[in-house]
Design a protein around this motif. Structure first.
Motif, PDB file in Angstrom:
ATOM      1  N   ASP A   6       0.845  -1.187   0.000  1.00  0.00           N
ATOM      2  CA  ASP A   6       0.000   0.000   0.000  1.00  0.00           C
ATOM      3  C   ASP A   6       0.885   1.242   0.000  1.00  0.00           C
ATOM      4  O   ASP A   6       1.649   1.475   0.933  1.00  0.00           O
ATOM      5  N   PHE A   7       0.784   2.033  -1.046  1.00  0.00           N
ATOM      6  CA  PHE A   7       1.604   3.234  -1.177  1.00  0.00           C
ATOM      7  C   PHE A   7       0.825   4.506  -0.856  1.00  0.00           C
ATOM      8  O   PHE A   7       1.292   5.603  -1.165  1.00  0.00           O
ATOM      9  N   SER A   8      -0.323   4.368  -0.238  1.00  0.00           N
ATOM     10  CA  SER A   8      -1.152   5.541   0.009  1.00  0.00           C
ATOM     11  C   SER A   8      -0.541   6.482   1.042  1.00  0.00           C
ATOM     12  O   SER A   8      -0.988   7.612   1.174  1.00  0.00           O
ATOM     13  N   GLN A   9       0.470   6.017   1.771  1.00  0.00           N
ATOM     14  CA  GLN A   9       1.058   6.858   2.803  1.00  0.00           C
ATOM     15  C   GLN A   9       2.399   7.448   2.380  1.00  0.00           C
ATOM     16  O   GLN A   9       3.151   7.910   3.220  1.00  0.00           O
ATOM     17  N   TYR A  10       2.715   7.377   1.104  1.00  0.00           N
ATOM     18  CA  TYR A  10       3.871   8.100   0.588  1.00  0.00           C
ATOM     19  C   TYR A  10       3.610   9.602   0.655  1.00  0.00           C
ATOM     20  O   TYR A  10       2.460  10.043   0.687  1.00  0.00           O
ATOM     21  N   LYS A  11       4.680  10.366   0.625  1.00  0.00           N
ATOM     22  CA  LYS A  11       4.519  11.811   0.488  1.00  0.00           C
ATOM     23  C   LYS A  11       3.914  12.102  -0.873  1.00  0.00           C
ATOM     24  O   LYS A  11       4.360  11.586  -1.894  1.00  0.00           O
ATOM     25  N   LEU A  12       2.894  12.932  -0.875  1.00  0.00           N
ATOM     26  CA  LEU A  12       2.171  13.177  -2.113  1.00  0.00           C
ATOM     27  C   LEU A  12       3.072  13.773  -3.192  1.00  0.00           C
ATOM     28  O   LEU A  12       2.906  13.484  -4.372  1.00  0.00           O
ATOM     29  N   SER A  13       4.022  14.594  -2.798  1.00  0.00           N
ATOM     30  CA  SER A  13       4.904  15.197  -3.809  1.00  0.00           C
ATOM     31  C   SER A  13       5.707  14.130  -4.539  1.00  0.00           C
ATOM     32  O   SER A  13       5.871  14.177  -5.772  1.00  0.00           O
ATOM     33  N   THR A  14       6.192  13.160  -3.791  1.00  0.00           N
ATOM     34  CA  THR A  14       6.957  12.078  -4.414  1.00  0.00           C
ATOM     35  C   THR A  14       6.078  11.238  -5.310  1.00  0.00           C
ATOM     36  O   THR A  14       6.461  10.869  -6.437  1.00  0.00           O
ATOM     37  N   SER A  65       6.300  12.116   9.657  1.00  0.00           N
ATOM     38  CA  SER A  65       6.720  12.146  11.059  1.00  0.00           C
ATOM     39  C   SER A  65       5.986  11.102  11.890  1.00  0.00           C
ATOM     40  O   SER A  65       6.561  10.515  12.805  1.00  0.00           O
ATOM     41  N   ASP A  66       4.714  10.836  11.562  1.00  0.00           N
ATOM     42  CA  ASP A  66       3.969   9.857  12.348  1.00  0.00           C
ATOM     43  C   ASP A  66       4.540   8.458  12.173  1.00  0.00           C
ATOM     44  O   ASP A  66       4.618   7.680  13.131  1.00  0.00           O
ATOM     45  N   LEU A  67       4.942   8.126  10.971  1.00  0.00           N
ATOM     46  CA  LEU A  67       5.548   6.823  10.754  1.00  0.00           C
ATOM     47  C   LEU A  67       6.898   6.729  11.444  1.00  0.00           C
ATOM     48  O   LEU A  67       7.258   5.693  12.002  1.00  0.00           O
ATOM     49  N   GLN A  68       7.652   7.814  11.422  1.00  0.00           N
ATOM     50  CA  GLN A  68       8.932   7.820  12.120  1.00  0.00           C
ATOM     51  C   GLN A  68       8.734   7.590  13.617  1.00  0.00           C
ATOM     52  O   GLN A  68       9.491   6.857  14.246  1.00  0.00           O
ATOM     53  N   PRO A  99      -4.695   2.355  10.164  1.00  0.00           N
ATOM     54  CA  PRO A  99      -4.370   1.736   8.869  1.00  0.00           C
ATOM     55  C   PRO A  99      -2.912   1.341   8.816  1.00  0.00           C
ATOM     56  O   PRO A  99      -2.036   2.057   9.293  1.00  0.00           O
ATOM     57  N   PRO A 100      -2.603   0.156   8.247  1.00  0.00           N
ATOM     58  CA  PRO A 100      -1.229  -0.347   8.256  1.00  0.00           C
ATOM     59  C   PRO A 100      -0.293   0.586   7.520  1.00  0.00           C
ATOM     60  O   PRO A 100      -0.628   1.135   6.483  1.00  0.00           O
ATOM     61  N   LEU A 101       0.886   0.743   8.093  1.00  0.00           N
ATOM     62  CA  LEU A 101       1.888   1.617   7.492  1.00  0.00           C
ATOM     63  C   LEU A 101       2.630   0.809   6.445  1.00  0.00           C
ATOM     64  O   LEU A 101       3.688   0.289   6.691  1.00  0.00           O
ATOM     65  N   SER A 102       2.041   0.695   5.297  1.00  0.00           N
ATOM     66  CA  SER A 102       2.568  -0.234   4.288  1.00  0.00           C
ATOM     67  C   SER A 102       3.361   0.462   3.208  1.00  0.00           C
ATOM     68  O   SER A 102       3.332   0.092   2.070  1.00  0.00           O
ATOM     69  N   SER A 103       4.031   1.520   3.577  1.00  0.00           N
ATOM     70  CA  SER A 103       4.893   2.125   2.567  1.00  0.00           C
ATOM     71  C   SER A 103       6.082   1.229   2.333  1.00  0.00           C
ATOM     72  O   SER A 103       6.457   0.463   3.190  1.00  0.00           O
ATOM     73  N   ALA A 104       6.685   1.368   1.155  1.00  0.00           N
ATOM     74  CA  ALA A 104       7.827   0.520   0.829  1.00  0.00           C
ATOM     75  C   ALA A 104       9.002   0.914   1.690  1.00  0.00           C
ATOM     76  O   ALA A 104       9.098   2.026   2.199  1.00  0.00           O
ATOM     77  N   LEU A 105       9.926  -0.037   1.885  1.00  0.00           N
ATOM     78  CA  LEU A 105      11.092   0.242   2.694  1.00  0.00           C
ATOM     79  C   LEU A 105      11.885   1.369   2.074  1.00  0.00           C
ATOM     80  O   LEU A 105      12.223   1.346   0.903  1.00  0.00           O
ATOM     81  N   LEU A 115      -5.994  12.788   9.206  1.00  0.00           N
ATOM     82  CA  LEU A 115      -6.018  12.735  10.669  1.00  0.00           C
ATOM     83  C   LEU A 115      -4.743  13.348  11.220  1.00  0.00           C
ATOM     84  O   LEU A 115      -3.644  12.924  10.903  1.00  0.00           O
ATOM     85  N   ALA A 116      -4.905  14.362  12.034  1.00  0.00           N
ATOM     86  CA  ALA A 116      -3.750  15.032  12.612  1.00  0.00           C
ATOM     87  C   ALA A 116      -3.262  14.257  13.830  1.00  0.00           C
ATOM     88  O   ALA A 116      -3.717  13.174  14.130  1.00  0.00           O
ATOM     89  N   LYS A 117      -2.297  14.830  14.514  1.00  0.00           N
ATOM     90  CA  LYS A 117      -1.746  14.161  15.683  1.00  0.00           C
ATOM     91  C   LYS A 117      -2.846  13.900  16.711  1.00  0.00           C
ATOM     92  O   LYS A 117      -3.614  14.780  17.046  1.00  0.00           O
TER      93      LYS A 117
END
Length: 1022
Positions: free
Chosen positions: A248-256, A448-451, A515-521, A537-539
């Motif tokens: 799932d790539f929905s949590q990538y940075k939109l610019s990228t 930042s949330d994933l970090q 939702p699972p943080l399924s961004s690629a490594l 969703l904010a902090k």
């Protein structure tokens, strides 16, 4: 080198093109093209494919492997095929549009800030990688605008440059193998899986110009479109990616995400997100291509040398401190891509082991979600260009060059230290009990949330004092309480004890469902939007939710809990109602901390509120506080407003409030009510109260026992859970060992396959050598017989059967048993035995029954190790040589006679039976005056006076009856017409059949003697 090179650079755009592609901001694409062997034909095909009436609107930088000590005419050759200006590059030369620049010999060329920089190569000849050098500089300078093209050539130059360009979002073309004269470089580039186009050189210009028009005709930074149209299309792209790849790539940075999708749309000339969605649906291969584009797999050995030096000198030594020989150093390399970083760490660990002379076991887990990258890492084969990143000493110690020299293979000892596996860092369980985690250049692509979720995850996976190795642009952020900074510049951290970890566990109970943080490594990640809301969703602030709920209730003291009573947030002073529970300080649970008189009813109310989702209020509770009782009416209310509604696990607000002032003072028992019976009689109230108190006490005891049993069950469940966790860890360890065994078996299988290939190659070589030997022996026509020590026949050539009567079934028989066609020679066996004893070759000429002559040679048979294993008997035919030798002997005899004829003073002539002169010696020239050429045209009758011709015919007839006539006196005519008296001797020349074929005459004039006699006579006294 050329006159074109010296033309004014400012006039290079003065061509008569009717049209030129233009780009915003005055910028234009820079295209790097690399080639090696066969590159000239590819260059010519490429530029010949350019449109004849349109300028490309870009600049081309050409690099070819050139001899460093010879001048290059490549500039002139390329100029013949293109209408653009072609220059040999000079240091500092500005790059202009619609021009091509050729690298000069013995230089590396780089592109920097719009100009060319030439450097003298530092690598030795044969190890230079000028194409990688140019491509890397293009990637660093042009970033997503960089374009690289790899044409025909051997080796792997350009492969690392392709990775660098793709890392920045650039585009790569490669010549297809069908049109390549040498396909080493194109195959190596294609093997990266990062190539956008595989085309013939003539087809590249049209595709290149179409791509540049689509990709560079808009602003370089795409705007983030927030409209529902593009948002919905983007979601569909995410669904297609997740369906086909499982990620799932929905949590990538939109610019990228937008930048990568825009680039893929430019590659395929697709306009609009909806059109690209349809293209993805119709072309599953493009989904995989987009997936690979979203993965940033750029890495190399010992990337960032300063950081690896810190790792080598400061971190790795600490890993082995206090380790016994039976212990294991466990390392986890996340987002390992193709394995270069993992192998680099393995090399450093191996060097440390060798320095310490320890046999401590090292286990490295290297993970990534890219299956193709993991396959490359497992193979452990890398292009020869890695020599630029690894010192010669390490390259020699830890790598082995492939037979063709195009790649290096990691040594088995290093390979066995690593376990490669596909693993999603975000959603898959982490490894545990780790001494070191390397997570370089991964967090920078995440939000930042994933970090904030990954850093505690790393803390959990590390042992106390374990090390965390991050990229130079990454930090642990707000988790300084979890990690101590060891090197701020190189981002090395050490795990600290977490005394607040239990709170994090409690938070995980209701945050784990997000939702699972399924961004690629190693990729960008951003939180997805929540359905029904306009913004993501904010902090999630517990304090904010608590304060909002408290404000609604206008209550100063309260607690935010989940359905199990775990305290998430306390507001105000709660000591009057709560106290710490005895035992281990674990999760703070309000039901365990509630004071006497509050616990039982609070438990009931919380369960009731959780079941009904409604507010529950408890009235008239007497809470024991420090020896006195406090009246309380605590309500339990579900939190149903604000961001808490996004949570699946409900939260509850418990307001700890005292009862009203009037009720608070009523601490003495109220007047005992009178209970009136059915018959109107009054019962003793005290007795009834006592009975009710006893019943209540019994129920309390029963409830207390039930609570104790429940607590016991909970403890047993907790113990079982711990056991299950232990079993899970053991299973995980077993799985890791199985993975290791699998890797070992795979490595062994690869080695066996390599050995098998080598053996097959040797068999093929031996077969070819055997065929060559057979054809060589048969083609020379030399009869050859190979015999062993016992003179048994091992092999023979067809020519030998003409001398010795051999057939195929004679192999293995003694040569003495075979009948030969030799005449007068029966010493073959004896001579062969003599050669085997003395090791002195034997040579003798022999004759066959057919009259043919041969030279027989017998030599010892020597192996490559100089071991005598028999003898070689050869028969070289010399029949023609013998005949030539005899003819030469006869010729020598005739030559001696010819010398006599030439040097004789007498005139010696030869005439045929018709009288034609056929020989005329120098003595005849002196005597008669005619030259040899003149005489050979004459007949003997021309030299005989007419009166003597009849007599001469009679003499010739007499000569036919006898071989020689006695000398007789006669006369002959000289050239000057004078008559000379000569003494003539005639001899018949007879052939082998006894037939006369010519007459030889020896003629001697008498004039000298007459003159001498006259002189003597004149000298007598008178």
């Amino acid at each position: 080198m050329t006159t074109k090179k010296k033309e004014p650079h400012k006039d290079q755009n003065s061509s008569k093109a009717t049209d030129t592609t233009s780009y915003p901001g005055g910028t234009f694409p820079i295209v790097g093209i690399g080639a090696s062997a066969g590159g000239l034909a590819a260059f010519e095909a490429f530029f010949s494919g350019m449109p004849a009436n349109i300028d490309p609107g870009m600049a081309f930088l050409l690099v070819q492997h050139l001899a460093p000590d010879h001048g290059s005419i490549l500039t002139e050759l390329v100029q013949r095929t293109t209408r653009m200006k072609v220059f040999e590059a000079e240091d500092g030369m500005a790059v202009q549009i619609n021009c091509a620049y050729i690298i000069p010999p013995n230089r590396d060329m780089a592109f920097f800030n719009g100009s060319l920089q030439l450097l003298k190569p530092s690598a030795p000849r044969g190890h230079r990688l000028p194409i990688d050098f140019l491509f890397r500089s293009l990637a660093q300078d042009q970033r997503e605008r960089a374009i690289g093209i790899v044409l025909s050539g051997t080796g792997s130059d350009g492969t690392l440059g392709v990775r660098a360009i793709k890392a920045e979002g650039g585009m790569v073309m490669v010549q297809n193998t069908d049109s390549c004269e040498f396909d080493g470089m194109p195959r190596s580039a294609v093997a990266t899986g990062l190539v956008d186009y595989e085309l013939a050189p003539a087809e590249m210009p049209a595709q290149l110009m179409a791509y540049a028009t689509r990709a560079f005709s808009r602003p370089s930074k795409p705007a983030i479109v927030t409209g529902s149209f593009n948002e919905n299309a983007l979601k569909k792209i995410f669904i297609l990616l997740r369906t086909q790849t499982g990620h799932d790539f929905s949590q990538y940075k939109l610019s990228t995400i937008y930048r990568r999708i825009e680039r893929r749309m430019a590659v395929h000339q697709v306009d609009g997100f909806d059109s690209y969605v349809k293209y993805l649906q119709q072309t599953p291969v493009e989904v995989d291509a987009l997936f690979r584009d979203l993965l940033i797999g750029v890495t190399n050995f010992f990337r960032d040398p300063e950081a690896f030096e810190v790792l080598e000198t400061q971190i790795i030594p600490n890993l082995f401190e206090g380790k016994s020989t039976s212990s294991t150093v466990r390392v986890w390399v996340t987002a390992c891509s193709t394995g270069e970083e993992a192998y680099s760490i393995a090399i450093l660990l191996q060097e440390r082991l060798q320095f310490l002379k320890q046999s401590c076991k090292v286990q490295i887990f290297a993970t990534d979600i890219d299956g193709r990258a993991i396959a490359t890492a497992r193979a452990g084969i890398y292009p020869a260009s890695i020599a630029d990143d690894i010192s010669p000493e390490r390259l020699a110690r830890f790598f082995a060059a492939e037979p063709d020299g195009s790649a290096y293979r990691i040594h088995k000892g290093i390979r066995d230290m690593l376990v490669f596996s596909e693993h999603d860092l975000i959603k898959d369980p982490p490894f545990s009990r780790l001494d070191l985690i390397s997570c370089r250049n991964l967090l920078i692509y995440m939000g930042s949330d994933l970090q904030k979720k990954l850093i505690p995850l790393f803390h959990y996976a590390l042992i106390p004092g374990g090390m965390l190795f991050l990229g130079t642009s990454e930090t642990v952020g707000e988790f300084a309480d979890l990690f101590a900074t060891l090197n701020r510049k190189c981002k090395v951290y050490q795990r600290k004890e977490d005394f607040q970890g239990t709170k994090r566990v409690a938070l995980g109970r209701f945050l784990s469902h997000l939702p699972p943080l399924s961004s690629a490594l190693g990729r960008d990640a951003a939180l997805p939007p929540i359905a029904g809301q306009d913004t993501p969703l904010a902090k999630l602030s517990l304090r904010e939710m608590t304060e909002q709920a408290l404000l609604q209730q206008i209550t100063p003291t309260g607690a935010l809990v989940n359905g199990q009573g775990d305290i998430l947030y306390l507001h105000g002073r709660t000591g009057m109602f709560l106290e710490p529970a005895p035992g281990d300080a674990g999760i703070n649970n309000i039901l365990k901390m509630a004071r006497e008189g509050l616990r039982r009813d609070l438990t009931t109310a919380l369960h009731k509120a959780a079941g009904t989702k409604e507010r529950v209020r408890i009235l008239g509770l007497r809470v024991k506080t420090n020896g006195h009782f406090t009246m309380a009416n605590p309500p339990v209310s579900p939190v149903t407003q604000g961001r808490a509604t996004a949570l699946e696990s409900p939260l509850f607000l418990i307001i700890l409030e005292e009862a009203a002032a009037g009720a608070a003072h009523a601490q003495t028992p109220a007047a005992v009510p009178m209970i009136v019976g059915t018959e109107g009689s009054t019962m003793d109230a005290s007795a009834r109260i006592a009975e009710l108190n006893e019943e209540l006490q019994a129920k309390e005891e029963h409830l207390h026992a039930a609570n104790e049993e429940l607590e016991t069950s909970n403890e047993e469940l907790k113990s079982s859970n711990e056991e299950m966790q232990s079993v899970n860890e053991e299973l995980q360890s077993t799985n890791e060992e199985l993975e290791t065994s699998k890797e070992e078996l795979q490595s062994i299988n690869e080695e066996l396959a390599t050995v098998n290939t080598e053996m097959q190659t040797k068999v093929t070589d031996l077969s070819r050598a055997n065929n060559d030997m057979n054809n060589l022996l048969a083609g020379t026509g030399i009869g050859t017989v190979f015999v062993d020590h016992n003179l048994r026949i091992l092999r023979f050539t067809p020519a030998a059967t003409l001398i010795i009567n051999l057939i195929l079934s004679d192999v293995g028989r003694p040569i003495g048993h075979i009948v030969s066609n030799l005449v007068g020679y029966d010493q073959l066996v004896a001579d062969a035995q003599t050669v085997l004893k003395t090791l002195i070759p034997k040579e003798v000429d022999v004759l066959t029954s057919e009259g043919k002559s041969y030279t027989l040679r017998i030599l010892p048979y020597r192996t490559l190790d100089n071991v005598i294993e028999g003898a070689v008997i050869t028969f070289v035919e010399i029949t023609e040589i013998v005949r030539t030798r005899e003819a030469l002997r006869k010729a020598n005899e005739l030559l001696r006679l010819a010398v006599v004829v030439r040097d004789a003073f007498d005139a010696i002539t030869v005439q045929d039976l018709d009288g034609r002169i056929i020989a005329w010696n120098p003595g005849a020239v002196r005597m008669y005056g005619w030259s040899e050429a003149e005489a050979l045209t004459m007949n003997v009758r021309d030299r005989i006076p007419p009166a003597l011709r009849e007599k001469a015919l009679v003499s010739a007839h007499q000569l036919s009856q006898a071989e020689t006539l006695e000398p007789y006196q006669t006369q002959r005519i000289a050239k000057d017409g004078s008559i000379k008296d000569v003494s003539l001797t005639s001899t018949a020349l007879v052939n082998e059949l006894g037939h006369m074929y010519a007459i030889a005459t020896t003629e001697r004039t008498k004039q000298p003697k007459i003159a001498q006699a006259t002189e003597v006579h004149d000298a007598r006294p008178g």
